[in-house]
Write a protein that holds these residues in place. Structure first.
Motif, PDB file in Angstrom:
ATOM      1  N   ASN A 118      -5.152  -7.112  -1.276  1.00 43.39           N
ATOM      2  CA  ASN A 118      -3.747  -7.188  -1.664  1.00 43.39           C
ATOM      3  C   ASN A 118      -3.400  -6.184  -2.759  1.00 43.39           C
ATOM      4  O   ASN A 118      -2.283  -5.660  -2.796  1.00 43.39           O
ATOM      5  CB  ASN A 118      -3.391  -8.611  -2.083  1.00 43.39           C
ATOM      6  N   GLU A 119      -4.345  -5.900  -3.656  1.00 39.43           N
ATOM      7  CA  GLU A 119      -4.129  -4.844  -4.651  1.00 39.43           C
ATOM      8  C   GLU A 119      -3.905  -3.501  -3.947  1.00 39.43           C
ATOM      9  O   GLU A 119      -3.031  -2.721  -4.333  1.00 39.43           O
ATOM     10  CB  GLU A 119      -5.340  -4.746  -5.584  1.00 39.43           C
ATOM     11  N   CYS A 120      -4.694  -3.240  -2.923  1.00 38.80           N
ATOM     12  CA  CYS A 120      -4.521  -2.000  -2.151  1.00 38.80           C
ATOM     13  C   CYS A 120      -3.151  -1.974  -1.479  1.00 38.80           C
ATOM     14  O   CYS A 120      -2.456  -0.951  -1.491  1.00 38.80           O
ATOM     15  CB  CYS A 120      -5.630  -1.880  -1.108  1.00 38.80           C
ATOM     16  N   ALA A 121      -2.754  -3.114  -0.903  1.00 37.15           N
ATOM     17  CA  ALA A 121      -1.441  -3.194  -0.251  1.00 37.15           C
ATOM     18  C   ALA A 121      -0.318  -2.924  -1.249  1.00 37.15           C
ATOM     19  O   ALA A 121       0.654  -2.218  -0.936  1.00 37.15           O
ATOM     20  CB  ALA A 121      -1.266  -4.572   0.387  1.00 37.15           C
ATOM     21  N   ILE A 122      -0.445  -3.467  -2.451  1.00 36.86           N
ATOM     22  CA  ILE A 122       0.558  -3.256  -3.495  1.00 36.86           C
ATOM     23  C   ILE A 122       0.631  -1.773  -3.867  1.00 36.86           C
ATOM     24  O   ILE A 122       1.719  -1.204  -4.025  1.00 36.86           O
ATOM     25  CB  ILE A 122       0.240  -4.125  -4.726  1.00 36.86           C
ATOM     26  N   LYS A 123      -0.542  -1.150  -3.996  1.00 32.22           N
ATOM     27  CA  LYS A 123      -0.567   0.282  -4.326  1.00 32.22           C
ATOM     28  C   LYS A 123       0.086   1.127  -3.229  1.00 32.22           C
ATOM     29  O   LYS A 123       0.828   2.076  -3.507  1.00 32.22           O
ATOM     30  CB  LYS A 123      -2.014   0.737  -4.526  1.00 32.22           C
ATOM     31  N   ILE A 124      -0.184   0.777  -1.978  1.00 32.31           N
ATOM     32  CA  ILE A 124       0.429   1.509  -0.865  1.00 32.31           C
ATOM     33  C   ILE A 124       1.956   1.395  -0.945  1.00 32.31           C
ATOM     34  O   ILE A 124       2.677   2.390  -0.806  1.00 32.31           O
ATOM     35  CB  ILE A 124      -0.082   0.982   0.492  1.00 32.31           C
ATOM     36  N   ALA A 125       2.447   0.180  -1.188  1.00 25.88           N
ATOM     37  CA  ALA A 125       3.894  -0.029  -1.246  1.00 25.88           C
ATOM     38  C   ALA A 125       4.508   0.732  -2.412  1.00 25.88           C
ATOM     39  O   ALA A 125       5.575   1.353  -2.268  1.00 25.88           O
ATOM     40  CB  ALA A 125       4.196  -1.524  -1.361  1.00 25.88           C
ATOM     41  N   ARG A 126       3.857   0.710  -3.562  1.00 27.52           N
ATOM     42  CA  ARG A 126       4.381   1.423  -4.731  1.00 27.52           C
ATOM     43  C   ARG A 126       4.396   2.939  -4.486  1.00 27.52           C
ATOM     44  O   ARG A 126       5.340   3.637  -4.862  1.00 27.52           O
ATOM     45  CB  ARG A 126       3.525   1.101  -5.963  1.00 27.52           C
ATOM     46  N   LEU A 127       3.348   3.433  -3.856  1.00 24.46           N
ATOM     47  CA  LEU A 127       3.281   4.862  -3.558  1.00 24.46           C
ATOM     48  C   LEU A 127       4.351   5.246  -2.535  1.00 24.46           C
ATOM     49  O   LEU A 127       4.982   6.307  -2.632  1.00 24.46           O
ATOM     50  CB  LEU A 127       1.882   5.208  -3.042  1.00 24.46           C
ATOM     51  N   PHE A 128       4.573   4.363  -1.567  1.00 28.32           N
ATOM     52  CA  PHE A 128       5.597   4.573  -0.548  1.00 28.32           C
ATOM     53  C   PHE A 128       6.987   4.715  -1.173  1.00 28.32           C
ATOM     54  O   PHE A 128       7.792   5.561  -0.767  1.00 28.32           O
ATOM     55  CB  PHE A 128       5.579   3.398   0.435  1.00 28.32           C
ATOM     56  N   GLY A 129       7.278   3.905  -2.184  1.00 24.67           N
ATOM     57  CA  GLY A 129       8.606   3.917  -2.780  1.00 24.67           C
ATOM     58  C   GLY A 129       8.771   4.813  -3.984  1.00 24.67           C
ATOM     59  O   GLY A 129       9.871   4.926  -4.542  1.00 24.67           O
ATOM     60  N   GLU A 130       7.683   5.483  -4.379  1.00 26.17           N
ATOM     61  CA  GLU A 130       7.665   6.221  -5.643  1.00 26.17           C
ATOM     62  C   GLU A 130       8.756   7.290  -5.746  1.00 26.17           C
ATOM     63  O   GLU A 130       9.453   7.400  -6.773  1.00 26.17           O
ATOM     64  CB  GLU A 130       6.290   6.862  -5.844  1.00 26.17           C
ATOM     65  N   LYS A 131       8.935   8.082  -4.718  1.00 22.12           N
ATOM     66  CA  LYS A 131       9.880   9.201  -4.787  1.00 22.12           C
ATOM     67  C   LYS A 131      11.316   8.742  -5.007  1.00 22.12           C
ATOM     68  O   LYS A 131      12.127   9.467  -5.586  1.00 22.12           O
ATOM     69  CB  LYS A 131       9.790  10.043  -3.511  1.00 22.12           C
ATOM     70  N   GLU A 132      11.628   7.537  -4.540  1.00 21.73           N
ATOM     71  CA  GLU A 132      12.988   7.013  -4.683  1.00 21.73           C
ATOM     72  C   GLU A 132      13.100   6.019  -5.830  1.00 21.73           C
ATOM     73  O   GLU A 132      14.133   5.351  -5.974  1.00 21.73           O
ATOM     74  CB  GLU A 132      13.421   6.346  -3.367  1.00 21.73           C
ATOM     75  N   GLY A 133      12.055   5.909  -6.631  1.00 23.26           N
ATOM     76  CA  GLY A 133      12.074   4.977  -7.749  1.00 23.26           C
ATOM     77  C   GLY A 133      12.040   3.523  -7.334  1.00 23.26           C
ATOM     78  O   GLY A 133      12.501   2.638  -8.065  1.00 23.26           O
ATOM     79  N   ARG A 134      11.476   3.270  -6.164  1.00 24.31           N
ATOM     80  CA  ARG A 134      11.380   1.889  -5.675  1.00 24.31           C
ATOM     81  C   ARG A 134       9.971   1.356  -5.952  1.00 24.31           C
ATOM     82  O   ARG A 134       8.990   1.965  -5.541  1.00 24.31           O
ATOM     83  CB  ARG A 134      11.680   1.826  -4.181  1.00 24.31           C
ATOM     84  N   TYR A 135       9.901   0.218  -6.604  1.00 28.08           N
ATOM     85  CA  TYR A 135       8.594  -0.333  -6.970  1.00 28.08           C
ATOM     86  C   TYR A 135       8.516  -1.856  -6.855  1.00 28.08           C
ATOM     87  O   TYR A 135       7.445  -2.445  -6.963  1.00 28.08           O
ATOM     88  CB  TYR A 135       8.242   0.062  -8.404  1.00 28.08           C
TER      89      TYR A 135
END
Length: 403
Positions: A118-135
């Motif tokens: 789940n930590e990995c999943a959270i990191k993937i989601a944060r990286l996915f939204g990073e460019k648009e400031g979505r976290y």
């Protein structure tokens, strides 16, 4: 000569941190869904190490693979190619796609536990939204996602947050499936849910609502992340409960039953190029031992699934649960769960505790979940004889309880 329970208890009390409220029993060997304690007494195991021992205790095929692998290589680290890790990733993804029109490319990451997955999943989601400031990641009340600081904050149970703060921000709790969309804002990157809440009462989500949610999230470019740490690896009757729900999440996390008792966690995702070298890692994750065990475990479970044996086991188990519900209406409200992730909702938490205690006295192991649920997570290979004997003992245990 078997070790003495009192000796084991004294050692544990002296040298092990007191993080567990242990039952006064120690097991020394097992065979499929039967365990034997230090005195040689047998117990029918309806817990499977909390859904971990998916192919039973001392499974001869798994034991041989583990022994053979140990004679060659246990570990080299992820600095080098690991052939069984690559084959396990292939097998996991191909089984997920089997009998489906879903053909999107997917890749896997391996770690050591469900919390790490789940930590990995959270990191993937944060990286996915990073460019648009979505976290921000939305989770549900009564959910459980692990005991690391981030996965604990993602867990939607206030009692789990009493210590260890301050926690990282960016986690938003929704009341239920209908409330998730109302919690979405311009900073939301993902939604993390269990389709069957394991620690929250073995509560399956509504299929139509999940499918509607999946469609709405896709339209908003928000990731659907499904925590299948407990529900995955055929426990629901399918390789993942997501298949039962007719959805294709962007990220699936899993662990528990994947290697039959050898520690492992995994994430599979359609975001195949989300990570670059160095963005994430694990020293032990997907090493030779755990990956080899995972391959054999999946093969055993694939066979019983495709032969119909798993379906027959699930039907038999649920028939016994229905019989208990009819026989003891003063103790239980209703049946809960899907597949072999199931249980009975007791009338109250006092009864729940009494039932679990009485079951142990009658040498059958059951578990707690949520506020009142007696949880059952047997090995997926449990025999018909073990089912009958286990429920017979449970029946006798329930006869001793005063509502």
């Amino acid at each position: 000569m078997n070790p003495n329970l009192q000796t084991i208890e004294a050692l544990d009390d002296t040298y092990v941190l007191h993080t567990y409220a242990r039952s006064k029993v120690a097991f020394i060997r097992g065979q499929n869904a039967t365990l034997y304690d230090t005195q040689g007494q047998d117990y029918i195991d309806f817990g499977a190490g909390i859904a971990v021992c998916s192919v039973g205790h001392a499974n001869p095929r798994l034991a041989k693979v583990i022994a053979d692998q140990a004679q060659n290589l246990l570990h080299t680290s992820n600095l080098y190619y690991i052939e069984p890790q690559a084959r396990l990733a292939q097998k996991l993804i191909e089984l997920y796609r089997q009998d489906s029109d879903f053909t999107d490319p997917m890749r896997a990451f391996f770690c050591n536990s469900g919390a790490e997955a789940n930590e990995c999943a959270i990191k993937i989601a944060r990286l996915f939204g990073e460019k648009e400031g979505r976290y921000k990641i939305i989770t549900l009340e009564s959910s459980f996602h692990g005991r690391t600081i981030a996965s604990l904050k993602a867990t939607g149970q206030d009692k789990m947050h009493q210590h260890f703060g301050p926690y990282p921000d960016g986690f938003v709790r929704a009341k239920d499936i209908d409330d998730i969309i109302h919690c979405v804002d311009s900073q939301t990157c993902g939604v993390l849910i269990e389709l069957i809440q394991g620690e929250g009462g073995i509560s399956p989500m509504d299929k139509k609502k999940i499918q509607k949610l999946a469609s709405e999230l896709k339209a908003r470019n928000i990731l659907l992340m499904v925590d299948e740490v407990q529900s995955g690896i055929y426990r629901s009757g399918e390789i993942f409960a997501s298949k039962l729900y007719g959805i294709n999440p962007d990220i699936i996390s899993t662990a528990k039953g994947l290697a039959g008792g050898v520690p492992i966690g995994a994430v599979i995702t359609t975001l195949t190029d989300i990570f670059q070298a160095g963005d994430h890692g694990s020293t032990f994750g997907g090493n030779f031992l755990s990956a080899a065990a995972g391959i054999e475990t999946l093969e055993i479970l694939r066979e019983i699934h495709e032969s119909g044996a798993l379906t027959h086991t699930i039907e038999s188990f649920h028939q016994e649960l229905d019989n208990l519900l009819q026989t003891f209406p003063h103790l239980f409200n209703h049946k809960v769960g899907i597949g072999l992730m199931c249980g009975l909702s007791a009338k109250n938490e006092t009864l729940q505790k009494d039932i679990i205690t009485a079951a142990l006295k009658h040498r059958v192991l059951v578990l707690k979940s949520g506020k009142g649920v007696v949880r059952l997570l047997p090995a997926l290979t449990i025999s018909q004889e073990e089912i009958k004997e286990g429920f017979s003992r449970l029946h006798n245990a329930l006869n001793t309880i005063q509502a």
